[in-house]
Scaffold this active site. Structure first.
Site, mmCIF file in Angstrom:
data_model
loop_
_atom_site.group_PDB
_atom_site.id
_atom_site.type_symbol
_atom_site.label_atom_id
_atom_site.label_comp_id
_atom_site.label_asym_id
_atom_site.label_seq_id
_atom_site.Cartn_x
_atom_site.Cartn_y
_atom_site.Cartn_z
ATOM 1 C CE1 TYR A 146 -4.332 -4.348 5.560
ATOM 2 C CE2 TYR A 146 -5.437 -6.754 5.111
ATOM 3 C CZ TYR A 146 -4.492 -5.347 4.687
ATOM 4 O OH TYR A 146 -4.027 -6.201 4.112
ATOM 5 C CE LYS A 195 4.168 9.748 3.766
ATOM 6 N NZ LYS A 195 4.496 10.180 2.681
ATOM 7 C CG ASP A 227 7.052 8.147 1.753
ATOM 8 O OD1 ASP A 227 7.991 7.894 2.160
ATOM 9 O OD2 ASP A 227 7.377 9.116 0.575
ATOM 10 C CG ASP A 251 -0.611 -6.393 2.057
ATOM 11 O OD1 ASP A 251 -0.292 -7.827 2.285
ATOM 12 O OD2 ASP A 251 -1.881 -6.124 1.253
ATOM 13 C CG ASP A 255 2.821 -9.193 -1.955
ATOM 14 O OD1 ASP A 255 2.801 -9.712 -0.705
ATOM 15 O OD2 ASP A 255 2.189 -9.088 -2.417
HETATM 16 C C1 IPM Z 1 -1.663 -11.480 3.001
HETATM 17 C C2 IPM Z 1 -2.138 -10.982 1.748
HETATM 18 C C3 IPM Z 1 -3.642 -10.892 2.374
HETATM 19 C C4 IPM Z 1 -3.501 -9.423 3.789
HETATM 20 C C5 IPM Z 1 -5.084 -11.178 1.925
HETATM 21 C C6 IPM Z 1 -5.335 -12.443 1.241
HETATM 22 C C7 IPM Z 1 -6.138 -9.991 2.745
HETATM 23 O O1 IPM Z 1 -2.337 -10.071 0.658
HETATM 24 O O2 IPM Z 1 -1.367 -12.122 4.119
HETATM 25 O O3 IPM Z 1 -0.539 -10.501 2.780
HETATM 26 O O4 IPM Z 1 -3.470 -8.631 2.536
HETATM 27 O O5 IPM Z 1 -3.288 -9.176 4.397
HETATM 28 MG MG MG Z 2 -0.410 -9.212 1.089
#
Ligand code: IPM
Ligand code: MG
Length: 360
Positions: A146, A195, A227, A251, A255
């Site tokens: 990032y 990884k 993975d 990240d 999710d």
């Molecule tokens: C998160 C989001 C952000 C990230 C995006 C919006 C830049 O996906 O907070 O997980 O990737 O960190």
């Molecule tokens: Mg995210």
């Protein structure tokens, strides 16, 4: 106690979910005798509209001057919004990255917990869910891909894009220490995800994490390749306690972890620096498609406010009161659209906030 909170409602559903979290905080203030002072600043698309940039220096300074930040969400519909017709560093998400870096919020804590009341919303089979799961993803937030050098250039007539993944041992050590500290207050198990079979940054990660582990003899450390971790999360989520990982892996895995709880609308998060300062936000995005319709689930933001009470203000009792109120409302069968199930009562954003505040 007096606390100065910077509110960043942001874009999309941000303002409406932050409003409900403030309602709940105010009820906590009344009940437990605390004063919460709020200062609101713009970030994301709304800041682009007002000032031409996703985060102004003044907004960052205001956030820095307070005790904690409560954030809704930033960003719009990438395909349709004019906020994306500009260079990447002027888009709404750049504001988010700038505030994370500007406030040195390197430790992102993302709990993923299966509420027994929402077990039916979990997409996994019952035999996989077992007794449920309760994990915390510790994601490094100010390094890695990032924030590495990136550019796009033509090399011998071929367009070439470069992103770089850099970590130094200090950055790894400080996030590892946070992860082990949190593990000590939980089930004393850390899974460090990397990884290391491919990446140098992961090999350094593994080495430093092992050094830190020596200071925590009570904590069991295991390493897992990313993975495999993605697979294990949907095969046996109950095995995880604290999952420690770098920015990009965190990240993606967070999710995935949030989805198996039934709804990303339930998941809170905290981003902390070395001190008690933190920024608290739901793990989900700005959902522009449902903005302003009073259907968004405010629970992730309300639970983020609870994390603020606990981590930045040391108000454990108050944080627990918020979490209990959320559980009560769910047990009583109230649901927003994203977690709606048969036999439950469907309610909107505002009413969800009202009901939770009433139960404190
Ligand atoms: C998160 C989001 C952000 C990230 C995006 C919006 C830049 O996906 O907070 O997980 O990737 O960190
Ligand atoms: Mg995210």
């Amino acid at each position: 106690m007096e606390c100065k909170i910077t509110l960043i409602p942001g874009d999309g559903i941000g303002p409406e979910i932050v409003r409900e979290a403030v309602k709940v905080l105010n009820k906590i203030g009344e009940t437990f005798n605390h004063t919460f002072q709020y200062t609101e600043v713009l970030m994301g698309g709304c800041s682009i509209d007002a000032y031409g940039v996703p985060l102004t220096d003044q907004a960052l300074d205001t956030a820095r001057a307070g005790d904690a930040v409560l954030l809704g969400a930033v960003g719009g519909d990438v395909g349709n919004s004019r906020w994306y017709d500009v260079a990447p560093d002027l888009r709404p998400e750049a504001g988010l990255l700038a505030i994370r870096k500007g406030l040195n919020l390197f430790a992102n804590i993302r709990p993923a917990y299966l509420y027994s009341q929402l077990a039916d919303a979990c997409p996994l089979k019952k035999e996989i869910i077992g007794d449920g799961f309760d994990m915390v993803i510790m994601r490094e937030l100010t390094g890695g891909l990032y924030f590495g050098k990136r550019y796009t250039e033509e090399v011998d007539g071929v367009m070439t894009a470069v992103d770089t993944l850099t970590y130094n041992e200090k950055e790894i050590r400080r996030i590892a220490v946070k992860a082990f500290d949190i593990a000590m207050k939980r089930r004393k198990t850390v899974t460090s995800v990397d990884k290391a079979n491919v990446l140098d940054s992961s090999r350094l990660w593994r080495k430093v994490v092992e050094e830190v582990a020596k200071d925590y003899p009570e904590v069991t450390l295991t390493h897992m390749l990313v993975d495999n971790c993605a697979m294990q999360l949907v095969m046996n989520p109950g095995q995880f306690d604290v999952v420690l990982t770098e920015n990009m892996f965190g990240d993606i895995l967070s999710d995935e972890a949030s989805m198996i709880t039934g709804s990303i609308g339930m998941l809170s998060s905290a981003s902390l620096n070395e001190s008690k300062f933190g920024m608290y936000e739901p793990s989900h995005g700005s959902a522009p498609d449902i903005a302003g319709k009073d259907v968004a689930n405010p629970i992730a933001t309300i639970l983020s406010a609870a994390m603020m009470l606990r981590y930045s203000f040391d108000l454990d009792k108050e944080a627990a009161a918020v979490e209990e109120a959320v559980k009560k409302v769910l047990t009583e069968g109230y649901r927003t659209a994203d977690i709606m199930a048969e036999g439950c009562t469907k309610i909107g954003t505002t009413q969800m906030g009202d009901l939770i505040a009433e139960r404190i």
